[in-house]
Design a protein around this motif. Structure first.
Motif, short mmCIF file in Angstrom:
data_model
loop_
_atom_site.label_atom_id
_atom_site.label_comp_id
_atom_site.label_asym_id
_atom_site.label_seq_id
_atom_site.Cartn_x
_atom_site.Cartn_y
_atom_site.Cartn_z
N ASP A 26 33.85 -13.37 -1.85
CA ASP A 26 33.77 -13.63 -0.41
C ASP A 26 33.90 -15.11 -0.14
O ASP A 26 33.17 -15.93 -0.72
N ALA A 27 34.81 -15.48 0.75
CA ALA A 27 35.01 -16.88 1.15
C ALA A 27 34.57 -17.04 2.59
O ALA A 27 35.09 -16.36 3.48
N TYR A 28 33.63 -17.94 2.83
CA TYR A 28 33.09 -18.14 4.17
C TYR A 28 33.58 -19.47 4.73
O TYR A 28 33.31 -20.54 4.17
N GLU A 29 34.32 -19.42 5.83
CA GLU A 29 34.74 -20.64 6.52
C GLU A 29 33.55 -21.22 7.26
O GLU A 29 32.78 -20.50 7.91
N THR A 30 33.39 -22.55 7.18
CA THR A 30 32.22 -23.19 7.80
C THR A 30 32.57 -24.11 8.96
O THR A 30 31.68 -24.50 9.71
N ASP A 31 33.82 -24.49 9.09
CA ASP A 31 34.26 -25.21 10.29
C ASP A 31 34.13 -24.26 11.48
O ASP A 31 34.46 -23.08 11.38
N LEU A 32 33.63 -24.75 12.61
CA LEU A 32 33.36 -23.88 13.75
C LEU A 32 34.61 -23.12 14.20
O LEU A 32 34.57 -21.90 14.39
N ALA A 33 35.71 -23.84 14.36
CA ALA A 33 36.92 -23.17 14.82
C ALA A 33 37.45 -22.19 13.78
O ALA A 33 37.92 -21.11 14.11
N GLU A 34 37.37 -22.58 12.50
CA GLU A 34 37.81 -21.66 11.44
C GLU A 34 36.90 -20.44 11.37
O GLU A 34 37.36 -19.32 11.09
N LEU A 35 35.62 -20.63 11.64
CA LEU A 35 34.69 -19.50 11.67
C LEU A 35 35.08 -18.53 12.78
O LEU A 35 35.07 -17.30 12.59
N ILE A 36 35.43 -19.07 13.94
CA ILE A 36 35.86 -18.22 15.06
C ILE A 36 37.08 -17.40 14.66
O ILE A 36 37.16 -16.20 14.91
N VAL A 37 38.05 -18.06 14.02
CA VAL A 37 39.27 -17.38 13.59
C VAL A 37 38.94 -16.29 12.56
O VAL A 37 39.45 -15.17 12.63
N GLN A 38 38.08 -16.63 11.61
CA GLN A 38 37.75 -15.67 10.56
C GLN A 38 37.00 -14.47 11.11
O GLN A 38 37.34 -13.31 10.80
N LEU A 39 36.00 -14.71 11.94
CA LEU A 39 35.23 -13.61 12.50
C LEU A 39 36.11 -12.72 13.38
O LEU A 39 35.93 -11.50 13.43
N GLY A 40 37.05 -13.32 14.09
CA GLY A 40 37.91 -12.56 14.99
C GLY A 40 39.10 -11.93 14.30
O GLY A 40 39.96 -11.35 14.98
N GLU A 41 39.15 -12.03 12.94
CA GLU A 41 40.30 -11.51 12.18
C GLU A 41 41.61 -11.99 12.80
O GLU A 41 42.56 -11.25 13.00
N ASP A 42 41.63 -13.28 13.09
CA ASP A 42 42.72 -13.93 13.82
C ASP A 42 43.48 -14.84 12.87
O ASP A 42 43.21 -14.87 11.67
#
Length: 472
Positions: free
Chosen positions: A133-149
């Motif tokens: 599992d790779a977790y993005e920690t930059d806020l904008a990257e987190l938004i993209v990852q959570l949104g499957e975007d």
């Protein structure tokens, strides 16, 4: 490059869908205008901005001319400082190296600093396939990852999202990735940032492996540099026991004195700040301070091929500030997804075709994703002449052939012959004028032209005949 975005339609068709989305266009217009106005004010504070820009251009060009020398020097310095250097020819090799390094630690999760290089290689997908599992920690990257975007901007990957959309993504997806969003989460920026902070804190404290890119690598000492605004990078770079950095080979600079130039130009061109809130630098490993193991993966992935192109190689000067995106009229209306690459906007239109080639429809269309207005060149802090490279790449695409380009070459050859034979040209002009009443306003096969513009009306008589009658 990775094939992550391949299979998308060509830029014109993707952009046509994007410009029909009023919410997307409003989000992009507001964000790009805000960023570029702030950047203009920050740059205007420096009387020597033009000299810094020229210095950055010369440093990058000198480094690229002797890239082999500086990369070997970098490897020696990193190794001497306790790090390990790996060389990756392409995306697949880079992903295999990183996956193997993570597996060797016995861990099954990693935290990541925002990294264009790992997006380019599709590392997250490769890790997921390996059960990591790779977790993005930059806020904008987190938004993209959570949104499957997908990211749509170099600096602000979630620029296409507004606050209400981000709140909805947090509410719907955070729980599946860790700590859930508060039930009463609003779309106020402070509330969204606090929800992200709480969500990520547990990952920072638990993770044993961190993965990063780097903004710069100093060959003189083997030092890597990451600049960021949130502090997540500092957490990923210092807390884990193992740090793996994947960096494009063009990111090297020879000396600390060279680095000084870019630490002045990058913040002002990207975030419109005099300096970044967090500038993290590390050199190998140090006992009882920071990660115990450091691995540097040097990524080629098409860069050597770009380096061989005397015109196109200037794209490798790029320091990923994103200033060109924020002034581009095409990007503002089409958004980043239409470019089919992790590198959108003007720089993506010249960098992606060189890294990936132009065999696919989307890559062959990217050099045409521009009005050639030159605004991108004016704001580039390392003076990349993007319009020049775009025209150069258009020539390569046209020269390679294809149905449309074969027809274009045939038309140009016919026009060349006609212009070389004045009598034939005069006869053709008279014939066109005589047939002006029956020539259709939208000739068959010219829909790409007539769909957005009118054909010029044919005159009653050719200019040369008018001149002979009235001035002869």
């Amino acid at each position: 490059m990775s094939g992550t975005f391949l299979g998308m339609p060509s830029f014109p068709r993707a952009a046509e869908a994007a410009v029909a989305d009023p919410v997307l266009r409003a989000n992009l217009r507001h964000a790009t205008h805000t960023i570029r106005d702030k950047r203009a004010r920050a740059v205007a504070e420096l009387d020597d901005w033009a000299q810094l820009r020229e210095a950055g251009r010369r440093i990058k060009d000198r480094t690229l001319r002797h890239l082999d020398t500086y990369l070997v020097r970098l490897e020696e310095a990193v190794t001497a400082a306790g790090g390990t250097v790996h060389w990756a020819e392409d995306a697949d090799e880079a992903n295999r190296i990183v996956t193997g390094l993570v597996r060797a630690t016995g861990e099954r999760e990693v935290v990541k600093v925002k990294s264009m290089a790992t997006q380019e290689t599709g590392l997250n997908e490769a890790l997921e396939a390996a059960g990591i599992d790779a977790y993005e920690t930059d806020l904008a990257e987190l938004i993209v990852q959570l949104g499957e975007d997908r990211p749509s901007h170099i600096l602000v990957p979630a620029i296409h999202r507004n606050r209400a959309e981000i709140r909805d993504v947090f509410r719907a997806r955070m729980a599946a990735w860790g700590r859930p969003a508060p039930d009463d989460l609003t779309d106020e920026p402070a509330d969204l940032a606090e929800a992200a902070r709480l969500h990520l804190r547990e990952k920072f404290l638990r993770a044993k492996v961190g993965i990063s890119g780097a903004n710069f690598m100093v060959a003189e000492t083997g030092t890597l540099v990451v600049v960021e605004s949130e502090g997540n990078g500092r957490m990923c770079l210092t807390l884990p026991e193992t740090l793996i950095s994947v960096v494009g080979i063009e990111k090297v600079v020879p000396t600390w004195r060279d680095l000084e130039v870019f630490l002045q130009t990058l913040p002002r061109s990207s975030t419109a700040e005099r300096m970044n809130p967090y500038t993290s630098m590390w050199t190998g490993t140090t006992d009882a301070d920071g990660p115990r193991a450091f691995h540097l993966v040097l990524l080629d992935n098409g860069r050597t091929a770009a380096l061989a192109d005397e015109v196109g190689r200037q794209a490798l000067r790029c320091i990923r500030c994103s200033a060109c995106l924020n002034v581009c009229p095409v990007y503002e209306r089409a958004g980043g997804h239409a470019y089919g690459s992790v590198y959108p906007g003007p720089i993506g239109a010249i960098l992606t075709p060189q890294l990936r080639g132009t065999a696919s429809e989307i890559d062959a269309s990217l050099p045409y994703a521009s009005t050639l207005c030159g605004a991108c060149y004016e704001v580039c802090p390392v003076a990349i002449d993007i319009p020049e490279v775009l025209v150069h790449l258009r020539g390569e695409v046209a020269g390679r052939g294809g149905r449309r380009h074969r027809a274009e070459r045939a038309a140009v050859r016919a026009a060349t012959w006609l212009l070389d034979h004045p009598a034939a040209l005069a006869a053709g002009e008279r014939l066109a004028s005589a047939a002006r009443g029956v020539v259709p306003a939208r000739p068959p096969g010219a829909g790409a032209w007539t769909g957005g513009r009118d054909l010029p009306e044919l005159p009653e008589r050719p200019f040369r005949d008018w001149w002979r009658r009235n001035r002869g």
